[in-house]
Write a protein that holds these residues in place. Structure first.
Motif, PDB file in Angstrom:
ATOM      1  N   MET A  49     -43.374 -20.202 -39.652  1.00 45.72           N
ATOM      2  CA  MET A  49     -43.090 -20.908 -40.905  1.00 45.72           C
ATOM      3  C   MET A  49     -42.577 -22.327 -40.692  1.00 45.72           C
ATOM      4  O   MET A  49     -42.369 -23.066 -41.661  1.00 45.72           O
ATOM      5  N   GLY A  50     -42.353 -22.705 -39.433  1.00 43.36           N
ATOM      6  CA  GLY A  50     -41.924 -24.070 -39.145  1.00 43.36           C
ATOM      7  C   GLY A  50     -40.517 -24.386 -39.590  1.00 43.36           C
ATOM      8  O   GLY A  50     -40.169 -25.547 -39.829  1.00 43.36           O
ATOM      9  N   MET A  51     -39.669 -23.372 -39.694  1.00 45.19           N
ATOM     10  CA  MET A  51     -38.288 -23.581 -40.112  1.00 45.19           C
ATOM     11  C   MET A  51     -37.395 -23.844 -38.899  1.00 45.19           C
ATOM     12  O   MET A  51     -37.646 -23.340 -37.811  1.00 45.19           O
ATOM     13  N   ASP A  52     -36.342 -24.593 -39.105  1.00 44.99           N
ATOM     14  CA  ASP A  52     -35.401 -24.913 -38.038  1.00 44.99           C
ATOM     15  C   ASP A  52     -34.276 -23.880 -38.053  1.00 44.99           C
ATOM     16  O   ASP A  52     -33.541 -23.786 -39.030  1.00 44.99           O
ATOM     17  N   CYS A  53     -34.159 -23.092 -36.976  1.00 54.34           N
ATOM     18  CA  CYS A  53     -33.048 -22.133 -36.883  1.00 54.34           C
ATOM     19  C   CYS A  53     -32.454 -22.199 -35.476  1.00 54.34           C
ATOM     20  O   CYS A  53     -31.454 -22.873 -35.271  1.00 54.34           O
ATOM     21  N   LEU A  54     -33.069 -21.575 -34.490  1.00 55.13           N
ATOM     22  CA  LEU A  54     -32.634 -21.688 -33.103  1.00 55.13           C
ATOM     23  C   LEU A  54     -33.480 -22.722 -32.376  1.00 55.13           C
ATOM     24  O   LEU A  54     -34.614 -23.006 -32.768  1.00 55.13           O
ATOM     25  N   ASP A  55     -32.927 -23.287 -31.274  1.00 51.19           N
ATOM     26  CA  ASP A  55     -33.739 -24.221 -30.489  1.00 51.19           C
ATOM     27  C   ASP A  55     -34.583 -23.443 -29.482  1.00 51.19           C
ATOM     28  O   ASP A  55     -34.467 -22.214 -29.356  1.00 51.19           O
ATOM     29  N   ALA A  56     -35.431 -24.158 -28.775  1.00 56.58           N
ATOM     30  CA  ALA A  56     -36.393 -23.511 -27.871  1.00 56.58           C
ATOM     31  C   ALA A  56     -35.699 -22.711 -26.775  1.00 56.58           C
ATOM     32  O   ALA A  56     -36.135 -21.610 -26.423  1.00 56.58           O
ATOM     33  N   LYS A  57     -34.605 -23.246 -26.238  1.00 57.36           N
ATOM     34  CA  LYS A  57     -33.881 -22.551 -25.176  1.00 57.36           C
ATOM     35  C   LYS A  57     -33.271 -21.248 -25.695  1.00 57.36           C
ATOM     36  O   LYS A  57     -33.303 -20.218 -25.014  1.00 57.36           O
ATOM     37  N   GLN A  58     -32.733 -21.298 -26.897  1.00 59.62           N
ATOM     38  CA  GLN A  58     -32.137 -20.099 -27.491  1.00 59.62           C
ATOM     39  C   GLN A  58     -33.199 -19.063 -27.849  1.00 59.62           C
ATOM     40  O   GLN A  58     -32.978 -17.855 -27.715  1.00 59.62           O
ATOM     41  N   MET A  59     -34.360 -19.530 -28.267  1.00 62.26           N
ATOM     42  CA  MET A  59     -35.466 -18.614 -28.584  1.00 62.26           C
ATOM     43  C   MET A  59     -35.863 -17.796 -27.356  1.00 62.26           C
ATOM     44  O   MET A  59     -36.181 -16.612 -27.467  1.00 62.26           O
ATOM     45  N   LYS A  60     -35.812 -18.424 -26.190  1.00 58.07           N
ATOM     46  CA  LYS A  60     -36.214 -17.741 -24.961  1.00 58.07           C
ATOM     47  C   LYS A  60     -35.258 -16.623 -24.570  1.00 58.07           C
ATOM     48  O   LYS A  60     -35.577 -15.810 -23.699  1.00 58.07           O
ATOM     49  N   LYS A  61     -34.104 -16.574 -25.205  1.00 56.82           N
ATOM     50  CA  LYS A  61     -33.120 -15.536 -24.895  1.00 56.82           C
ATOM     51  C   LYS A  61     -33.172 -14.362 -25.865  1.00 56.82           C
ATOM     52  O   LYS A  61     -32.341 -13.454 -25.784  1.00 56.82           O
ATOM     53  N   LEU A  62     -34.131 -14.360 -26.795  1.00 55.73           N
ATOM     54  CA  LEU A  62     -34.178 -13.292 -27.790  1.00 55.73           C
ATOM     55  C   LEU A  62     -34.418 -11.917 -27.174  1.00 55.73           C
ATOM     56  O   LEU A  62     -33.801 -10.927 -27.566  1.00 55.73           O
ATOM     57  N   LYS A  63     -35.310 -11.845 -26.202  1.00 50.60           N
ATOM     58  CA  LYS A  63     -35.579 -10.545 -25.558  1.00 50.60           C
ATOM     59  C   LYS A  63     -34.331 -10.035 -24.852  1.00 50.60           C
ATOM     60  O   LYS A  63     -33.981  -8.847 -24.952  1.00 50.60           O
ATOM     61  N   GLU A  64     -33.652 -10.920 -24.160  1.00 54.31           N
ATOM     62  CA  GLU A  64     -32.437 -10.540 -23.444  1.00 54.31           C
ATOM     63  C   GLU A  64     -31.360 -10.068 -24.423  1.00 54.31           C
ATOM     64  O   GLU A  64     -30.674  -9.073 -24.184  1.00 54.31           O
ATOM     65  N   LEU A  65     -31.220 -10.784 -25.544  1.00 57.57           N
ATOM     66  CA  LEU A  65     -30.236 -10.401 -26.562  1.00 57.57           C
ATOM     67  C   LEU A  65     -30.547  -9.029 -27.136  1.00 57.57           C
ATOM     68  O   LEU A  65     -29.659  -8.181 -27.302  1.00 57.57           O
ATOM     69  N   SER A  66     -31.817  -8.792 -27.438  1.00 58.32           N
ATOM     70  CA  SER A  66     -32.241  -7.516 -28.009  1.00 58.32           C
ATOM     71  C   SER A  66     -31.897  -6.358 -27.076  1.00 58.32           C
ATOM     72  O   SER A  66     -31.326  -5.336 -27.494  1.00 58.32           O
ATOM     73  N   ALA A  67     -32.225  -6.503 -25.803  1.00 55.72           N
ATOM     74  CA  ALA A  67     -31.959  -5.445 -24.826  1.00 55.72           C
ATOM     75  C   ALA A  67     -30.466  -5.277 -24.586  1.00 55.72           C
ATOM     76  O   ALA A  67     -29.977  -4.159 -24.385  1.00 55.72           O
ATOM     77  N   PHE A  68     -29.742  -6.379 -24.612  1.00 56.06           N
ATOM     78  CA  PHE A  68     -28.297  -6.351 -24.377  1.00 56.06           C
ATOM     79  C   PHE A  68     -27.585  -5.511 -25.441  1.00 56.06           C
ATOM     80  O   PHE A  68     -26.744  -4.662 -25.126  1.00 56.06           O
ATOM     81  N   VAL A  69     -27.920  -5.723 -26.702  1.00 58.29           N
ATOM     82  CA  VAL A  69     -27.274  -4.977 -27.782  1.00 58.29           C
ATOM     83  C   VAL A  69     -27.640  -3.500 -27.707  1.00 58.29           C
ATOM     84  O   VAL A  69     -26.787  -2.625 -27.888  1.00 58.29           O
ATOM     85  N   ASP A  70     -28.898  -3.195 -27.406  1.00 62.11           N
ATOM     86  CA  ASP A  70     -29.291  -1.790 -27.255  1.00 62.11           C
ATOM     87  C   ASP A  70     -28.536  -1.121 -26.119  1.00 62.11           C
ATOM     88  O   ASP A  70     -28.133   0.043 -26.218  1.00 62.11           O
ATOM     89  N   GLU A  71     -28.347  -1.851 -25.030  1.00 59.49           N
ATOM     90  CA  GLU A  71     -27.648  -1.270 -23.885  1.00 59.49           C
ATOM     91  C   GLU A  71     -26.200  -0.951 -24.249  1.00 59.49           C
ATOM     92  O   GLU A  71     -25.686   0.120 -23.931  1.00 59.49           O
ATOM     93  N   LEU A  72     -25.528  -1.867 -24.947  1.00 56.44           N
ATOM     94  CA  LEU A  72     -24.139  -1.613 -25.323  1.00 56.44           C
ATOM     95  C   LEU A  72     -24.041  -0.546 -26.414  1.00 56.44           C
ATOM     96  O   LEU A  72     -23.011   0.119 -26.546  1.00 56.44           O
ATOM     97  N   ALA A  73     -25.101  -0.406 -27.199  1.00 54.02           N
ATOM     98  CA  ALA A  73     -25.137   0.663 -28.198  1.00 54.02           C
ATOM     99  C   ALA A  73     -25.495   1.998 -27.558  1.00 54.02           C
ATOM    100  O   ALA A  73     -25.535   3.022 -28.237  1.00 54.02           O
ATOM    101  N   ASN A  74     -25.785   1.966 -26.256  1.00 55.59           N
ATOM    102  CA  ASN A  74     -26.100   3.168 -25.475  1.00 55.59           C
ATOM    103  C   ASN A  74     -27.353   3.874 -25.996  1.00 55.59           C
ATOM    104  O   ASN A  74     -27.387   5.090 -26.157  1.00 55.59           O
TER     105      ASN A  74
END
Length: 547
Positions: free
Chosen positions: A255-280
């Motif tokens: 949609m071309g909206m400004d939210c996260l920058d490119a560097k932060q976007m690259k961490k989405l997979k890591e963030l997703s897995a991180f929360v699942d891991e802490l949620a066990n």
């Protein structure tokens, strides 16, 4: 390009899922991770509703966040009670956050049947609560609970609630599809109407009961929403919330909206897995954008085409969200991730170095055994340093023994551990009792080593998680143990895997101690050398350290 604020409620709305429980330390780790990933608001919980949330807000007061603002969540005042005397509102102020979100009823049926009050009193509850909070905090948001259902049943009253909030000084009004039953075209049409009636900034909060949480959020943004509320991986009560891990790339890349920058976007997979891991819980392989299978291709026409041009079967470049293309018959790729992570740890390595391929093979072997390193960054860094010849061995393991004895039926078992280690040619033998075999082993190991390394007294064990990897094997199943340890400067996760829970715990304990002795001091020194002098910055009525 419109700027969309990302509001995360994983720690509050997400933790209401029936299979999700976060410790206070989990919540703090997730909050820091969300901050690193560029999220604007982090809803920490409901102060006063339970001891865990009280503890979280007390601890978070003393922590620094680079970008995100911590939000306290609660409700409007109770019917027929003054706002300044309402315990809920005063608990929100006591939390000390710069942002407060309160929810109120916007569906007349809820006002009359759930609150058991009249419609005018509800309008006063909304207005007086916001006015009171605005006098005492910088930013106040109003979540219009059940707004879309309320609007469909009584549009005139639903709009009155919003105007009461706007006139009272709310900084944001968030329209909520609380029951998760609205359709995207309904959300778009109603949101567009509301946007034409109000001047205040508007946000959207959707639930996933019709599998439309993400679609409804995007429809609202199309109609004028400038804030999206949701949770990491869509976790939440009933069928969950709007999944921010899907919303963010849709906003940014589609949609071309400004939210996260490119560097932060690259961490989405890591963030997703991180929360699942802490949620066990296991990470969903087929999760859009970030799942292991999201860009996996197997056999035939697909593989042939993807090797020529990835656009043939991939809707985005997977690297944009931290993922990668996988050809299942040969499982290509992976080196770039290794090099990227090495740079993150301050390790100098070139992608052409043969050690990168060796490390990649070692990680694949470990993964087949059940190891996962999301949430266990300490163990992952130790593996990398070992491959590069930079892992220090501070002691030599000789052996350990654990005895668990139960003497009477109505008494708790007694656990005792004996540990033998060799340090600089000196053998140390120590024993300790503990609350269970793992605790006893931890105490004995530290006792043995503290004589040689007194800095271990600074180290604490914050969390201990166990996951069964193959439930069908019953008591012979493999077990993964995840530890979180730390000192006054940092925290780190370590992991162990075995059919024996004590062996898996030992692996994670050893990694935690080796990290403390060899790696943590390096990072502390690097951080100190690169840290600029702090300055005082005024935010509203308070001063904060600006780094």
């Amino acid at each position: 390009m419109p700027v969309i604020k990302i509001y995360d409620t994983t720690l509050r709305d997400g933790s209401q899922a029936e299979d999700i429980t976060f410790t206070v330390e989990d919540k703090i780790r997730i909050a820091h991770k969300l901050d690193e990933n560029g999220f604007n608001y982090i809803e920490g919980g409901w102060p006063g509703s339970n001891p865990k949330d009280v503890d979280f807000f007390e601890k978070v007061k003393h922590l620094k966040f680079e970008q995100a603002q911590i939000v306290a969540f609660g409700s409007t005042r109770s019917p027929r009670k003054r706002a300044d005397q309402d315990p809920n509102l005063n608990q929100l102020l006591k939390a000390g956050t710069e942002v407060i979100t309160i929810f109120g009823k916007s569906w007349d049926m809820h006002v009359q049947q759930a609150l058991e009050t009249d419609l005018d009193e509800n309008l006063r509850m909304v207005a007086e609560s916001i006015q009171y909070l605005k006098k005492n905090t910088e930013e106040v948001m109003f979540d219009a609970e059940h707004f879309f259902d309320g609007y469909k049943h009584n549009p005139e009253y639903a709009l009155k609630v919003l105007k009461a909030a706007e006139n009272a000084g709310a900084d944001w009004i968030v329209l909520c599809d609380t029951n998760g039953g609205s359709m995207p075209w309904e959300v778009h049409s109603i949101f567009e109407t509301v946007a034409g009636e109000l001047k205040v900034k508007l946000g959207i909060h959707t639930h996933n009961d019709s599998e439309l949480g993400v679609a409804n959020a995007l429809a609202a943004v199309k109609a004028g929403a400038r804030q999206v509320q949701g949770t990491v991986n869509g976790i939440g009560e009933r069928c969950g919330n709007c999944n921010l891990i899907s919303v963010v790339p849709n906003l940014k890349l589609k949609m071309g909206m400004d939210c996260l920058d490119a560097k932060q976007m690259k961490k989405l997979k890591e963030l997703s897995a991180f929360v699942d891991e802490l949620a066990n819980r296991s990470h969903w392989n087929h999760q859009p954008y970030v799942g292991k299978s999201a860009f996996a291709h197997k056999g035939g026409v697909h593989v042939s085409a993807i090797r020529k041009n990835r656009e043939t079967y991939e809707h985005i470049e997977p690297e944009l969200v931290g993922n990668q293309t996988r050809i299942l018959v040969s499982d290509l790729s992976g080196k770039s991730n290794i090099v990227y992570k090495a740079q993150e740890f301050g390790l100098d390595i070139d992608s052409a170095d043969p050690k990168v391929q060796e490390l990649l093979e070692e990680l694949k072997r470990a993964e087949r055994l059940g190891f996962q390193y999301e949430g266990a960054e300490g163990s992952f860094e130790l593996i990398m340093r070992e491959a590069l010849g930079q892992r220090e061995e501070h002691f030599e393991f000789v052996g350990f023994r654990v005895i668990v004895e139960k003497r009477k039926e109505d008494e708790a078992p007694i656990a005792e551990a004996t540990v033998k280690v060799m340090v600089n040619g000196v053998q140390e033998v120590t024993a300790a009792e503990g609350d269970g075999p793992v605790n006893a082993l931890d105490k004995a190991l530290r006792k043995a080593l503290t004589r040689f390394y007194p800095e271990l007294e600074e180290m604490s064990l914050y969390d201990y998680k166990v996951r069964i990897l193959d439930e069908s094997k019953g008591t012979s199943a493999k077990i993964r143990v995840l530890l979180e340890s730390g000192d006054q400067n940092a925290k780190w996760g370590t992991v162990g895997v075995s059919e024996d829970i004590i062996e898996a715990s030992w692996q994670a304990l050893i990694d935690a101690i080796i990290y403390k002795l060899g790696v943590a001091p390096r990072h502390a020194k690097e951080k100190a050398e690169s840290k600029p002098q702090p300055k005082l910055e005024r935010r509203g009525s308070r001063f904060h350290l600006k780094i």
